[in-house]
Design a protein around this motif. Structure first.
Motif, PDB file in Angstrom:
ATOM      1  N   LEU A  32       0.770  -1.190  -0.003  1.00 37.18           N
ATOM      2  CA  LEU A  32       0.017  -0.133   0.039  1.00 37.18           C
ATOM      3  C   LEU A  32       0.847   1.330  -0.080  1.00 37.18           C
ATOM      4  O   LEU A  32       0.546   2.249  -0.881  1.00 37.18           O
ATOM      5  CB  LEU A  32      -0.921  -0.033   1.337  1.00 37.18           C
ATOM      6  N   GLU A  33       2.047   1.352   0.770  1.00 38.70           N
ATOM      7  CA  GLU A  33       2.811   2.399   0.963  1.00 38.70           C
ATOM      8  C   GLU A  33       3.367   2.573  -0.307  1.00 38.70           C
ATOM      9  O   GLU A  33       3.566   3.940  -0.736  1.00 38.70           O
ATOM     10  CB  GLU A  33       3.781   2.160   1.952  1.00 38.70           C
ATOM     11  N   GLU A  34       3.922   1.467  -1.153  1.00 43.81           N
ATOM     12  CA  GLU A  34       4.694   1.788  -2.289  1.00 43.81           C
ATOM     13  C   GLU A  34       3.655   2.408  -3.199  1.00 43.81           C
ATOM     14  O   GLU A  34       4.045   3.204  -4.203  1.00 43.81           O
ATOM     15  CB  GLU A  34       5.471   0.259  -2.634  1.00 43.81           C
ATOM     16  N   THR A  35       2.458   1.787  -3.392  1.00 45.44           N
ATOM     17  CA  THR A  35       1.424   2.184  -4.579  1.00 45.44           C
ATOM     18  C   THR A  35       1.208   3.771  -4.209  1.00 45.44           C
ATOM     19  O   THR A  35       0.824   4.349  -5.338  1.00 45.44           O
ATOM     20  CB  THR A  35       0.151   1.541  -4.279  1.00 45.44           C
ATOM     21  N   VAL A  36       0.947   4.400  -3.022  1.00 46.49           N
ATOM     22  CA  VAL A  36       0.730   5.567  -2.803  1.00 46.49           C
ATOM     23  C   VAL A  36       1.864   6.616  -2.869  1.00 46.49           C
ATOM     24  O   VAL A  36       1.712   7.813  -2.830  1.00 46.49           O
ATOM     25  CB  VAL A  36      -0.368   5.969  -1.597  1.00 46.49           C
ATOM     26  N   GLU A  37       3.161   6.098  -2.602  1.00 42.16           N
ATOM     27  CA  GLU A  37       4.055   6.888  -2.636  1.00 42.16           C
ATOM     28  C   GLU A  37       4.042   8.009  -3.893  1.00 42.16           C
ATOM     29  O   GLU A  37       3.905   7.540  -5.014  1.00 42.16           O
ATOM     30  CB  GLU A  37       5.425   6.209  -2.768  1.00 42.16           C
ATOM     31  N   GLY A  38       4.395   9.153  -3.617  1.00 41.48           N
ATOM     32  CA  GLY A  38       4.241  10.212  -4.632  1.00 41.48           C
ATOM     33  C   GLY A  38       2.908  11.108  -4.874  1.00 41.48           C
ATOM     34  O   GLY A  38       2.720  11.829  -5.554  1.00 41.48           O
ATOM     35  N   SER A  39       2.050  10.548  -4.272  1.00 33.66           N
ATOM     36  CA  SER A  39       0.391  10.882  -4.243  1.00 33.66           C
ATOM     37  C   SER A  39       0.294  11.806  -3.003  1.00 33.66           C
ATOM     38  O   SER A  39       1.158  11.829  -1.967  1.00 33.66           O
ATOM     39  CB  SER A  39      -0.459   9.993  -4.553  1.00 33.66           C
ATOM     40  N   PHE A  40      -0.820  12.474  -2.955  1.00 32.51           N
ATOM     41  CA  PHE A  40      -0.986  13.319  -1.723  1.00 32.51           C
ATOM     42  C   PHE A  40      -2.227  12.529  -0.910  1.00 32.51           C
ATOM     43  O   PHE A  40      -2.648  12.956   0.246  1.00 32.51           O
ATOM     44  CB  PHE A  40      -1.989  14.410  -2.055  1.00 32.51           C
ATOM     45  N   TYR A  41      -2.153  11.122  -0.939  1.00 32.46           N
ATOM     46  CA  TYR A  41      -2.930  10.014  -0.323  1.00 32.46           C
ATOM     47  C   TYR A  41      -1.930   9.308   0.547  1.00 32.46           C
ATOM     48  O   TYR A  41      -0.960   8.927   0.064  1.00 32.46           O
ATOM     49  CB  TYR A  41      -3.844   9.459  -1.195  1.00 32.46           C
ATOM     50  N   GLY A  42      -2.683   8.901   1.695  1.00 30.38           N
ATOM     51  CA  GLY A  42      -2.104   7.858   2.716  1.00 30.38           C
ATOM     52  C   GLY A  42      -2.635   6.432   2.293  1.00 30.38           C
ATOM     53  O   GLY A  42      -3.442   6.231   1.587  1.00 30.38           O
ATOM     54  N   LYS A  43      -1.740   5.652   2.888  1.00 28.22           N
ATOM     55  CA  LYS A  43      -2.113   4.038   2.659  1.00 28.22           C
ATOM     56  C   LYS A  43      -3.446   3.595   3.101  1.00 28.22           C
ATOM     57  O   LYS A  43      -4.210   2.850   2.781  1.00 28.22           O
ATOM     58  CB  LYS A  43      -0.909   2.958   3.226  1.00 28.22           C
ATOM     59  N   SER A  44      -3.947   4.365   4.471  1.00 27.40           N
ATOM     60  CA  SER A  44      -5.350   3.997   4.864  1.00 27.40           C
ATOM     61  C   SER A  44      -6.189   4.201   4.013  1.00 27.40           C
ATOM     62  O   SER A  44      -7.398   3.364   4.024  1.00 27.40           O
ATOM     63  CB  SER A  44      -5.259   4.607   6.140  1.00 27.40           C
ATOM     64  N   HIS A  45      -6.065   5.286   3.200  1.00 25.59           N
ATOM     65  CA  HIS A  45      -7.109   5.736   2.133  1.00 25.59           C
ATOM     66  C   HIS A  45      -7.060   4.737   1.060  1.00 25.59           C
ATOM     67  O   HIS A  45      -8.266   4.341   0.853  1.00 25.59           O
ATOM     68  CB  HIS A  45      -6.648   6.878   1.570  1.00 25.59           C
ATOM     69  N   LEU A  46      -5.873   4.171   0.640  1.00 23.05           N
ATOM     70  CA  LEU A  46      -5.987   3.324  -0.256  1.00 23.05           C
ATOM     71  C   LEU A  46      -6.730   1.933   0.188  1.00 23.05           C
ATOM     72  O   LEU A  46      -7.317   1.105  -0.657  1.00 23.05           O
ATOM     73  CB  LEU A  46      -4.773   2.778  -0.924  1.00 23.05           C
ATOM     74  N   SER A  47      -6.250   1.811   1.248  1.00 19.47           N
ATOM     75  CA  SER A  47      -6.843   0.342   2.039  1.00 19.47           C
ATOM     76  C   SER A  47      -8.342   0.531   2.057  1.00 19.47           C
ATOM     77  O   SER A  47      -9.058  -0.546   1.727  1.00 19.47           O
ATOM     78  CB  SER A  47      -6.175   0.236   3.353  1.00 19.47           C
ATOM     79  N   ASP A  48      -8.727   1.563   2.425  1.00 16.69           N
ATOM     80  CA  ASP A  48     -10.248   1.878   2.348  1.00 16.69           C
ATOM     81  C   ASP A  48     -10.965   1.512   1.030  1.00 16.69           C
ATOM     82  O   ASP A  48     -11.943   0.940   0.876  1.00 16.69           O
ATOM     83  CB  ASP A  48     -10.698   3.100   2.895  1.00 16.69           C
TER      84      ASP A  48
END
Length: 287
Positions: A32-48
């Motif tokens: 999750l961390e690697e996927t959102v790296e460089g965006s304005f969003y956190g890993k919890s947002h992507l997990s949700d």
């Protein structure tokens, strides 16, 4: 390589695409961390999003497409997910409904109605019926039930966001339900305040010109996503995360709070109005 999980086409649209996102991410071998790296969003947002609890913002969809090499798949899916409705709430309110459950803070300015998050049944019913006078009773009750369910945000076991409500004096002095129901409605606000769940402020009629006189807004801040502003009219609403516009609304709201009465003074005025209604009287100006 990750094994593809079966995706049930009968499930909700956000859940369907959330599962697809997780499969593609795991197939790419990314956390999750690697996927959102460089965006304005956190890993919890992507997990949700992967669990179908939040919808993917367009900006994040474009970022994910680039990271996962999915050739615009999730950007194209945003339109389908955006159209998906959940329950009886209006389509334009869906993003707010999801966002407020994850917000770190919520700030509202309501010049004409008590905020939906604070409403009790009689007040909510009067509001919905006034907007839809020809609707069937069961349709009205479905809307009211959905509105009241949002108040679970203030339950003792819920991770409550910091909630600030600036209200106009007229909401206390111009009743839309009978006196005993207005007493209960205002007492609900006082009770949440005394439990340290919310902070209310009142803007008095005598305040003169003040910011946001013609607007009803909600500002939401998150620890894993950019802030949002929601503006609403009678039959429409708009949510934006445009930084310049959010900043402008942020400044206006802060100036509005400076015009309003202090929270302790506002609470005293609300409690005084409760007693007036309990005695069958309509409060006069709160000055």
């Amino acid at each position: 390589m990750a094994r593809r999980k079966d995706i049930d086409g009968s499930m909700s649209v956000p859940t369907f695409y959330g599962k697809e996102l997780r499969w593609k991410r795991e197939r790419a071998g990314l956390s999750l961390e690697e996927t959102v790296e460089g965006s304005f969003y956190g890993k919890s947002h992507l997990s949700d999003i992967e669990r179908g609890e939040r919808r993917m913002p367009l900006e994040l969809a474009r970022h994910v497409d680039q990271v996962l090499g999915t050739d615009g798949f999730f950007e194209r899916c945003c339109e389908d997910v955006g159209k998906a409705r959940r329950g009886p709430h209006a389509a334009y309110f869906q993003q707010v409904l999801e966002a407020e459950r994850h917000a770190e803070s919520i700030e509202e300015w309501c010049p004409s109605t008590i905020p939906g998050l604070l409403q009790l049944g009689p007040y909510a019913r009067a509001q919905v019926r006034s907007a839809h006078p020809m609707a069937a009773d069961d349709w009205i009750e479905e809307k009211v039930t959905a509105r009241l369910s949002r108040a679970s945000l203030f339950d003792a076991n819920h991770d409550t966001p910091e909630y600030w409500a600036v209200l106009h004096e007229s909401l206390l002095t111009d009743p839309v339900v009978p006196p005993h129901e207005m007493a209960a409605q205002l007492d609900r606000i006082a009770e949440l305040t005394n439990r340290h769940r919310i902070v209310p402020q009142l803007v008095l009629r005598k305040s003169g010109p003040y910011p946001l006189m013609a607007a009803s807004i909600m500002l939401m801040a998150f620890d894993d996503a950019p802030p949002l502003v929601y503006t609403e009219a009678s039959y429409s609403g708009t949510t934006t995360d445009d930084p310049a516009l959010v900043k402008q609304y942020r400044k206006a709201y802060d100036r509005l709070r400076a015009v309003a009465q202090a929270p302790d003074v506002s609470l005293a005025m609300i409690e005084a109005a409760v007693e007036e209604y309990r005695n069958g009287r309509q409060p006069d100006r709160l000055e």
